[in-house]
Design an enzyme around this catalytic site. Structure first.
Site, PDB file in Angstrom:
ATOM      1  N   TRP A  30     -40.339  45.464 -48.978  1.00  0.00           N
ATOM      2  CA  TRP A  30     -39.785  44.402 -49.825  1.00  0.00           C
ATOM      3  C   TRP A  30     -40.014  43.043 -49.175  1.00  0.00           C
ATOM      4  O   TRP A  30     -40.022  42.898 -47.956  1.00  0.00           O
ATOM      5  CB  TRP A  30     -38.285  44.609 -50.029  1.00  0.00           C
ATOM      6  CG  TRP A  30     -37.689  43.588 -50.957  1.00  0.00           C
ATOM      7  CD1 TRP A  30     -37.637  43.643 -52.319  1.00  0.00           C
ATOM      8  CD2 TRP A  30     -37.095  42.340 -50.579  1.00  0.00           C
ATOM      9  NE1 TRP A  30     -37.040  42.508 -52.827  1.00  0.00           N
ATOM     10  CE2 TRP A  30     -36.700  41.679 -51.772  1.00  0.00           C
ATOM     11  CE3 TRP A  30     -36.856  41.715 -49.360  1.00  0.00           C
ATOM     12  CZ2 TRP A  30     -36.085  40.438 -51.777  1.00  0.00           C
ATOM     13  CZ3 TRP A  30     -36.245  40.467 -49.356  1.00  0.00           C
ATOM     14  CH2 TRP A  30     -35.861  39.848 -50.555  1.00  0.00           C
ATOM     15  N   SER A  90     -40.724  50.698 -44.990  1.00  0.00           N
ATOM     16  CA  SER A  90     -39.457  50.295 -45.581  1.00  0.00           C
ATOM     17  C   SER A  90     -39.387  50.700 -47.057  1.00  0.00           C
ATOM     18  O   SER A  90     -39.443  51.889 -47.367  1.00  0.00           O
ATOM     19  CB  SER A  90     -39.260  48.789 -45.379  1.00  0.00           C
ATOM     20  OG  SER A  90     -37.932  48.418 -45.641  1.00  0.00           O
ATOM     21  N   PHE A 152     -34.140  37.048 -44.082  1.00  0.00           N
ATOM     22  CA  PHE A 152     -34.707  38.399 -44.050  1.00  0.00           C
ATOM     23  C   PHE A 152     -35.787  38.527 -42.974  1.00  0.00           C
ATOM     24  O   PHE A 152     -35.865  39.535 -42.272  1.00  0.00           O
ATOM     25  CB  PHE A 152     -35.283  38.740 -45.422  1.00  0.00           C
ATOM     26  CG  PHE A 152     -35.921  40.101 -45.484  1.00  0.00           C
ATOM     27  CD1 PHE A 152     -35.151  41.250 -45.426  1.00  0.00           C
ATOM     28  CD2 PHE A 152     -37.297  40.243 -45.599  1.00  0.00           C
ATOM     29  CE1 PHE A 152     -35.732  42.517 -45.476  1.00  0.00           C
ATOM     30  CE2 PHE A 152     -37.885  41.495 -45.649  1.00  0.00           C
ATOM     31  CZ  PHE A 152     -37.099  42.632 -45.594  1.00  0.00           C
ATOM     32  N   GLY A 154     -35.890  37.034 -40.198  1.00  0.00           N
ATOM     33  CA  GLY A 154     -35.176  37.189 -38.930  1.00  0.00           C
ATOM     34  C   GLY A 154     -34.623  38.583 -38.746  1.00  0.00           C
ATOM     35  O   GLY A 154     -34.649  39.145 -37.646  1.00  0.00           O
ATOM     36  N   LEU A 155     -34.121  39.172 -39.840  1.00  0.00           N
ATOM     37  CA  LEU A 155     -33.556  40.522 -39.760  1.00  0.00           C
ATOM     38  C   LEU A 155     -34.625  41.562 -39.438  1.00  0.00           C
ATOM     39  O   LEU A 155     -34.349  42.552 -38.756  1.00  0.00           O
ATOM     40  CB  LEU A 155     -32.877  40.879 -41.086  1.00  0.00           C
ATOM     41  CG  LEU A 155     -31.589  40.113 -41.417  1.00  0.00           C
ATOM     42  CD1 LEU A 155     -31.113  40.464 -42.819  1.00  0.00           C
ATOM     43  CD2 LEU A 155     -30.504  40.415 -40.389  1.00  0.00           C
ATOM     44  N   ASP A 214     -33.649  48.565 -34.926  1.00  0.00           N
ATOM     45  CA  ASP A 214     -33.703  48.188 -36.341  1.00  0.00           C
ATOM     46  C   ASP A 214     -32.327  47.727 -36.826  1.00  0.00           C
ATOM     47  O   ASP A 214     -31.335  48.447 -36.691  1.00  0.00           O
ATOM     48  CB  ASP A 214     -34.172  49.389 -37.155  1.00  0.00           C
ATOM     49  CG  ASP A 214     -34.660  49.004 -38.544  1.00  0.00           C
ATOM     50  OD1 ASP A 214     -34.149  48.027 -39.100  1.00  0.00           O
ATOM     51  OD2 ASP A 214     -35.541  49.704 -39.062  1.00  0.00           O
ATOM     52  N   HIS A 242     -37.251  46.439 -37.132  1.00  0.00           N
ATOM     53  CA  HIS A 242     -37.629  46.942 -38.449  1.00  0.00           C
ATOM     54  C   HIS A 242     -39.116  46.704 -38.733  1.00  0.00           C
ATOM     55  O   HIS A 242     -39.764  47.548 -39.359  1.00  0.00           O
ATOM     56  CB  HIS A 242     -36.772  46.261 -39.519  1.00  0.00           C
ATOM     57  CG  HIS A 242     -36.930  46.852 -40.881  1.00  0.00           C
ATOM     58  ND1 HIS A 242     -36.416  48.088 -41.229  1.00  0.00           N
ATOM     59  CD2 HIS A 242     -37.557  46.381 -42.001  1.00  0.00           C
ATOM     60  CE1 HIS A 242     -36.706  48.345 -42.498  1.00  0.00           C
ATOM     61  NE2 HIS A 242     -37.402  47.332 -42.980  1.00  0.00           N
TER      62      HIS A 242
END
Length: 521
Positions: A30, A90, A152, A154-155, A214, A242
């Site tokens: 995504w 993902s 996102f 950064g995540l 993750d 991730h």
């Protein structure tokens, strides 16, 4: 909806080698597009043709009225080759599981990166993202897509050992220029997604890689996925986030290659060859004895080991020596070749514990062994990651692994001479130093000590060398080796090529010896 009206954007990368697997199809996650596969594509091109597909509404693919599992899976399936290896990251991984379950005849093998069975946790599946966190993210994206996409990014790299540099790379990807309704619909799909039944019923071989750090998919999902389908391989990669294939592309590529490619070594042939050589091995094993003696001296003299394995014990020459060094310990001689163990039992009446087993799949309990000693045996294992993971599994915390193995320069004279004659594999292939050390560290071994000490044996004639190799059982056991009789002209050309190495009226044979010592923390 007509499938012809919604052709998804694809890109083709041809294989660089003549030997190919089924085409590999890559499905991105995504908030990204097929450019997110850039770190992995060059390595995968060495084994297969690569096809990337942009998901509906992402990248260059058209937006669809509804981004649902049924719609998206059918659109992707319509553009797959007749048979392919499917790899998804993902969201792409979760869609790949559905495709593999619904179209098993089209997917020969399945690989997912940081993809869970459920993206959002529930009472009956807790190893996933908390529902409250997911709802907050989705609301944030609906209100301010660009700011949420920055969050996102950064995540996806949060917690990674290379977090700062990775974030800079991730943010260079042009992904936010065509935000449309499919993006929010895809988030809602993730919220509802439940692949447990599909995953449990997968029939094709699968490899599922998760990341230790993750922030979106808990690494604890390794256990949950394994329990859903024990036939699937589920592993985690240390220190990674991730964005797994951006974090450690070389390691991810190595995992994929090891999963897709058949072993370079024919283990059955290895066992058969050494079994036949059991009665002649000791007569020509001078170098092996010298190296093994040096390895014994590297064992910690203050060790209080209670369980010691002589891994790849062969004729059992060093097994009683280990018993003398650890008189109160349980010493177990382990070898792949039953013929070697039969000979060892006859020669060493005082040793009672012998076991026929593959080093990559040992029948020992977790954390049950204090010391693993292995002299000139681990080079017969082609999958280092699997080997070191297994050895770490059986070692107790603080347990030691000490071994010798052979490097890629081993018998380079023999290899060079054959290369001047034909292009077949005539010499066993051995691991590089960097690969060996990287895989040891990747599997969690520490305090790694490495010593490189090449040794050169000399023979009056080439027939003396080949007889020595045959007596050792160290013959060519690679898949792809020449079979059948070799013609007289070819053999003569080979002999003439080897003669170029003769020095002082003797023919050299190099053994590229590595000494390695490591500890499980």
């Amino acid at each position: 909806m007509s499938e012809n009206n919604y052709l998804l954007a694809t890109q083709y990368y041809p294989c660089k080698q003549q030997i190919q697997l089924d085409d590999i199809v890559l499905l991105h996650g995504w908030g990204s597009n097929s450019q997110s596969w850039q770190p992995l594509i060059p390595a995968l091109q060495n084994i297969a043709n690569i096809i990337t597909i942009d998901l509906p509404g992402f990248g260059a693919s058209p937006e669809v009225p509804e981004f649902t599992v049924d719609v998206v899976v059918d659109l992707i399936a319509a553009q797959l080759p007749k048979k392919c290896v499917l790899i998804g990251w993902s969201l792409g991984g979760m869609l790949a599981v559905q495709i593999a379950a619904r179209y098993p005849q089209r997917v020969s093998r399945l690989i997912t990166l940081t993809a869970n069975a459920k993206f959002v946790a529930s009472r009956d599946y807790e190893t996933a993202m908390p529902l409250a966190v997911n709802r907050q993210f989705n609301k944030g994206f609906a209100a301010d897509p660009h700011a949420t996409l920055k969050l996102f990014a950064g995540l996806t790299v949060q917690g990674d050992i290379n977090e700062r540099s990775l974030l800079k790379q991730i943010r260079t990807l042009p992904v936010a220029e065509n935000i449309n309704a499919n993006w929010l619909q895809a988030l809602e799909l993730l919220t509802r997604s439940d692949n447990r039944e599909a995953f449990a019923n997968l029939v094709q071989p699968g490899l599922h890689l998760l990341a230790e750090k993750d922030s979106l998919v808990p690494v604890a999902a390794v256990k949950s996925l394994s329990e859903l389908n024990a036939r699937q391989q589920v592993q985690s990669i240390s220190g990674a986030s991730h964005a797994l294939h951006w974090s450690q592309p070389d390691l991810v590529a190595e995992h994929i290659k090891n999963f897709l490619l058949p072993p370079l070594l024919d283990k059955k042939q290895v066992a058969h060859s050494f079994s036949r050589a059991a009665v002649t091995y000791d007569s020509v094993a001078g170098l092996q004895r010298t190296v093994g003696d040096s390895l014994l001296k590297k064992i910690n003299q203050n060790s209080q080991a209670e369980v010691v394995i002589d891994l790849g014990c062969g004729t059992g020459y060093f097994t009683p020596q280990l018993q003398s060094q650890f008189p109160q310990a349980l010493i177990v001689g382990v070898d792949l070749a039953e013929g070697m163990l039969h000979f060892a039992r006859e020669q060493h009446d005082g040793q009672k514990n012998w076991l026929c087993s593959d080093a990559e799949k040992l029948p020992f309990a977790d954390q049950s062994v204090d010391l693993i000693y292995s002299n000139f045996a681990l080079q017969w294992c082609s999958n280092l990651l699997r080997l070191f993971a297994e050895l770490k599994r059986i070692l107790k915390p603080g347990g030691e692994l000490i071994f010798t193995t052979l490097g890629p320069a081993t018998l380079h004279e023999l290899k060079s001479a054959w290369q001047q004659v034909d292009d077949r594999i005539h010499v066993n292939q051995f691991h590089e130093r960097d690969e060996l050390l990287k895989d040891l560290q990747q599997q969690g071994f520490a305090q790694v000590e490495f010593e490189h000490n090449p040794a050169v044996m000399e023979f009056e004639s080439l027939s003396d060398l080949t007889r020595s190799l045959k007596a050792l059982g160290a013959q060519n056991v690679n898949r792809g080796r020449a079979t059948g009789l070799t013609g007289r002209k070819t053999v003569q050309a080979f002999k003439q090529a080897y003669e170029n190495f003769r020095r002082n009226n003797l023919l050299p044979a190099t053994y590229d010896v590595f000494y390695v010592k490591a500890k499980k923390l």
